[in-house]
Scaffold this motif. Structure first.
Motif, PDB file in Angstrom:
ATOM      1  N   LYS A  54     -51.382 -27.622 -22.931  1.00  0.00           N
ATOM      2  CA  LYS A  54     -51.375 -26.309 -22.287  1.00  0.00           C
ATOM      3  C   LYS A  54     -52.251 -26.315 -21.026  1.00  0.00           C
ATOM      4  O   LYS A  54     -51.875 -25.780 -19.983  1.00  0.00           O
ATOM      5  N   THR A  55     -53.431 -26.927 -21.126  1.00  0.00           N
ATOM      6  CA  THR A  55     -54.342 -27.017 -19.972  1.00  0.00           C
ATOM      7  C   THR A  55     -53.696 -27.799 -18.830  1.00  0.00           C
ATOM      8  O   THR A  55     -53.743 -27.388 -17.659  1.00  0.00           O
ATOM      9  N   THR A  56     -53.052 -28.915 -19.184  1.00  0.00           N
ATOM     10  CA  THR A  56     -52.407 -29.765 -18.171  1.00  0.00           C
ATOM     11  C   THR A  56     -51.238 -29.041 -17.511  1.00  0.00           C
ATOM     12  O   THR A  56     -51.093 -29.056 -16.282  1.00  0.00           O
ATOM     13  N   SER A  57     -50.398 -28.410 -18.326  1.00  0.00           N
ATOM     14  CA  SER A  57     -49.231 -27.708 -17.787  1.00  0.00           C
ATOM     15  C   SER A  57     -49.655 -26.539 -16.894  1.00  0.00           C
ATOM     16  O   SER A  57     -49.072 -26.313 -15.829  1.00  0.00           O
ATOM     17  N   SER A  58     -50.668 -25.820 -17.320  1.00  0.00           N
ATOM     18  CA  SER A  58     -51.165 -24.681 -16.544  1.00  0.00           C
ATOM     19  C   SER A  58     -51.633 -25.109 -15.159  1.00  0.00           C
ATOM     20  O   SER A  58     -51.427 -24.411 -14.160  1.00  0.00           O
ATOM     21  N   VAL A  61     -47.875 -27.132 -13.230  1.00  0.00           N
ATOM     22  CA  VAL A  61     -46.578 -26.515 -12.944  1.00  0.00           C
ATOM     23  C   VAL A  61     -46.610 -25.653 -11.683  1.00  0.00           C
ATOM     24  O   VAL A  61     -45.720 -25.759 -10.821  1.00  0.00           O
ATOM     25  N   GLY A  62     -47.623 -24.795 -11.552  1.00  0.00           N
ATOM     26  CA  GLY A  62     -47.715 -23.910 -10.389  1.00  0.00           C
ATOM     27  C   GLY A  62     -47.643 -24.657  -9.059  1.00  0.00           C
ATOM     28  O   GLY A  62     -46.763 -24.377  -8.220  1.00  0.00           O
ATOM     29  N   PRO A  63     -48.532 -25.629  -8.820  1.00  0.00           N
ATOM     30  CA  PRO A  63     -48.476 -26.405  -7.572  1.00  0.00           C
ATOM     31  C   PRO A  63     -47.146 -27.153  -7.391  1.00  0.00           C
ATOM     32  O   PRO A  63     -46.637 -27.254  -6.269  1.00  0.00           O
ATOM     33  N   ALA A  64     -46.586 -27.690  -8.474  1.00  0.00           N
ATOM     34  CA  ALA A  64     -45.319 -28.418  -8.377  1.00  0.00           C
ATOM     35  C   ALA A  64     -44.189 -27.497  -7.927  1.00  0.00           C
ATOM     36  O   ALA A  64     -43.351 -27.869  -7.100  1.00  0.00           O
ATOM     37  N   HIS A  85     -41.870 -22.723 -16.812  1.00  0.00           N
ATOM     38  CA  HIS A  85     -42.508 -22.848 -18.132  1.00  0.00           C
ATOM     39  C   HIS A  85     -41.487 -22.602 -19.249  1.00  0.00           C
ATOM     40  O   HIS A  85     -41.478 -23.308 -20.259  1.00  0.00           O
ATOM     41  N   LEU A  86     -40.615 -21.599 -19.055  1.00  0.00           N
ATOM     42  CA  LEU A  86     -39.591 -21.314 -20.060  1.00  0.00           C
ATOM     43  C   LEU A  86     -38.647 -22.498 -20.235  1.00  0.00           C
ATOM     44  O   LEU A  86     -38.351 -22.902 -21.361  1.00  0.00           O
ATOM     45  N   LEU A  87     -38.182 -23.046 -19.113  1.00  0.00           N
ATOM     46  CA  LEU A  87     -37.245 -24.168 -19.189  1.00  0.00           C
ATOM     47  C   LEU A  87     -37.899 -25.393 -19.818  1.00  0.00           C
ATOM     48  O   LEU A  87     -37.299 -26.075 -20.658  1.00  0.00           O
ATOM     49  N   LEU A  88     -39.145 -25.636 -19.457  1.00  0.00           N
ATOM     50  CA  LEU A  88     -39.875 -26.750 -20.069  1.00  0.00           C
ATOM     51  C   LEU A  88     -40.010 -26.540 -21.579  1.00  0.00           C
ATOM     52  O   LEU A  88     -39.886 -27.475 -22.372  1.00  0.00           O
ATOM     53  N   ALA A  99     -45.522 -28.253 -30.479  1.00  0.00           N
ATOM     54  CA  ALA A  99     -46.809 -27.881 -29.888  1.00  0.00           C
ATOM     55  C   ALA A  99     -46.650 -27.627 -28.390  1.00  0.00           C
ATOM     56  O   ALA A  99     -47.171 -26.636 -27.841  1.00  0.00           O
ATOM     57  N   MET A 100     -45.912 -28.501 -27.700  1.00  0.00           N
ATOM     58  CA  MET A 100     -45.679 -28.339 -26.271  1.00  0.00           C
ATOM     59  C   MET A 100     -44.823 -27.099 -25.995  1.00  0.00           C
ATOM     60  O   MET A 100     -45.064 -26.353 -25.048  1.00  0.00           O
ATOM     61  N   ALA A 101     -43.785 -26.892 -26.834  1.00  0.00           N
ATOM     62  CA  ALA A 101     -42.906 -25.735 -26.649  1.00  0.00           C
ATOM     63  C   ALA A 101     -43.690 -24.426 -26.805  1.00  0.00           C
ATOM     64  O   ALA A 101     -43.522 -23.497 -26.004  1.00  0.00           O
ATOM     65  N   PHE A 102     -44.544 -24.356 -27.816  1.00  0.00           N
ATOM     66  CA  PHE A 102     -45.359 -23.152 -28.015  1.00  0.00           C
ATOM     67  C   PHE A 102     -46.322 -22.941 -26.849  1.00  0.00           C
ATOM     68  O   PHE A 102     -46.560 -21.805 -26.423  1.00  0.00           O
ATOM     69  N   ALA A 103     -46.873 -24.025 -26.331  1.00  0.00           N
ATOM     70  CA  ALA A 103     -47.794 -23.931 -25.195  1.00  0.00           C
ATOM     71  C   ALA A 103     -47.073 -23.352 -23.982  1.00  0.00           C
ATOM     72  O   ALA A 103     -47.602 -22.458 -23.295  1.00  0.00           O
ATOM     73  N   GLU A 104     -45.853 -23.820 -23.718  1.00  0.00           N
ATOM     74  CA  GLU A 104     -45.093 -23.313 -22.578  1.00  0.00           C
ATOM     75  C   GLU A 104     -44.706 -21.848 -22.781  1.00  0.00           C
ATOM     76  O   GLU A 104     -44.724 -21.045 -21.835  1.00  0.00           O
ATOM     77  N   ALA A 105     -44.351 -21.482 -24.016  1.00  0.00           N
ATOM     78  CA  ALA A 105     -44.024 -20.081 -24.303  1.00  0.00           C
ATOM     79  C   ALA A 105     -45.237 -19.191 -24.046  1.00  0.00           C
ATOM     80  O   ALA A 105     -45.120 -18.100 -23.480  1.00  0.00           O
ATOM     81  N   ASP A 106     -46.400 -19.649 -24.451  1.00  0.00           N
ATOM     82  CA  ASP A 106     -47.632 -18.872 -24.244  1.00  0.00           C
ATOM     83  C   ASP A 106     -47.951 -18.734 -22.759  1.00  0.00           C
ATOM     84  O   ASP A 106     -48.382 -17.664 -22.298  1.00  0.00           O
ATOM     85  N   LEU A 107     -47.739 -19.790 -21.995  1.00  0.00           N
ATOM     86  CA  LEU A 107     -47.994 -19.742 -20.550  1.00  0.00           C
ATOM     87  C   LEU A 107     -47.012 -18.800 -19.856  1.00  0.00           C
ATOM     88  O   LEU A 107     -47.397 -18.014 -18.981  1.00  0.00           O
ATOM     89  N   ALA A 108     -45.741 -18.865 -20.238  1.00  0.00           N
ATOM     90  CA  ALA A 108     -44.733 -17.981 -19.639  1.00  0.00           C
ATOM     91  C   ALA A 108     -45.031 -16.518 -19.948  1.00  0.00           C
ATOM     92  O   ALA A 108     -44.820 -15.641 -19.110  1.00  0.00           O
TER      93      ALA A 108
END
Length: 289
Positions: A54-58, A61-64, A85-88, A99-108
């Protein structure tokens, strides 16, 4: 004289042995107790994998997305990071990485857009379905529906998307992928039997006949399953028990599911989606064929 001295000692040892066995029994029961779906979810979303990802994706993703949008022509609408984030999240769910899917859902879900919040909660519910946490997934699905705006067209788009892709995957005999999309369909509509049926068909395809039979029998006795499907299943159960093999043509299941799903959508009372489907059915009759 010796026996009188040993008797209390033997009784004491026997008592200690019983106490020890009792303690071991309680420890065994405690260790073997099955975790609840909520406990499994909390465990997944509090572990090292979830937190690190979650920390890494946060941070990434934004800069990318900013770089990606800068390279787009002016005629194309820029992509919002929350949709990335949703698509990821969907990609991680398909890849069986909850775990990754839940992290992306939380970020979105941090987005201010209510439709995005709705879709992120729906993604969380789908991932829960994929983990087998059906009770938890239905609760999450209900919470997601409360986020949808009254005039939102997200349900039309999402339901159509999930249904078409789920059916396409069945025609391709990719039942695992089809189950993923049926989980999304169930989340949107509350119609759960296509997911359960596809799961049983996957077992037939893999020659897990006993497991498939058990699932078919559960569906055939479930009052929430349309009567037309329960009747078909009863016949299929008899054939499988008699012949012990694959007893349907390649197009049997997709055609059956397509027909019954459409009827179910049309019958859903007090639902904008059912009115939408019925309107399209009426329009279809007026169009040249």
């Amino acid at each position: 004289m010796k026996s009188k001295i040993l008797q209390p000692v033997n009784q004491t040892c026997s008592l200690k042995t019983r106490l020890l066995l009792l303690i071991l029994l309680f420890i065994g029961i405690a260790c073997s107790s099955k975790k609840t779906q909520r406990e499994l979810y909390n465990e997944t979303t509090s572990g090292f994998t979830y937190e690190t990802y979650k920390t890494t994706s946060s941070a990434t993703v934004g800069p990318a997305i900013k770089i990606y949008n800068a390279e787009l022509p002016d005629t194309i609408t820029p992509l919002k990071p929350e949709y990335a984030h949703l698509l990821l999240g969907y990609l991680w769910t398909v890849s069986k990485k909850p775990a990754m899917a839940f992290a992306e859902a939380d970020l979105a879900q941090e987005s201010a857009d209510q439709d995005v919040q709705y879709m992120s909660q729906s993604l969380r519910a789908i991932t829960m379905y994929e983990q087998g946490w059906d009770t938890l997934a239905r609760q999450e699905s209900q919470r997601a529906k409360q986020l949808r705006k009254p005039n939102s067209d997200v349900q039309y788009e999402a339901t159509t998307f999930y249904m078409l892709l789920a059916l396409a995957k069945i025609y391709d005999k990719d039942f695992e992928a089809s189950k993923f999309y049926w989980a999304g369909f169930a989340n949107e509509t509350g119609i759960h039997w296509p997911y359960q049926l596809t799961d049983a068909i996957a077992d037939v395809q893999a020659k897990r006949m006993q497991l498939a039979l058990q699932k078919f029998k559960v569906l055939s006795q479930d009052p929430a399953v349309p009567e037309a499907l329960r009747t078909v299943l009863a016949g299929k159960i008899a054939l499988i028990e008699e012949k012990g093999g694959n007893v349907e043509s390649p197009l049997f299941w997709p055609r059956l599911i397509s027909t019954i799903v459409l009827e179910e959508l049309k019958k859903t009372s007090g639902n904008q989606l059912s009115r939408f489907v019925n309107m399209l059915e009426g329009l279809k009759e007026k169009l040249p064929a």
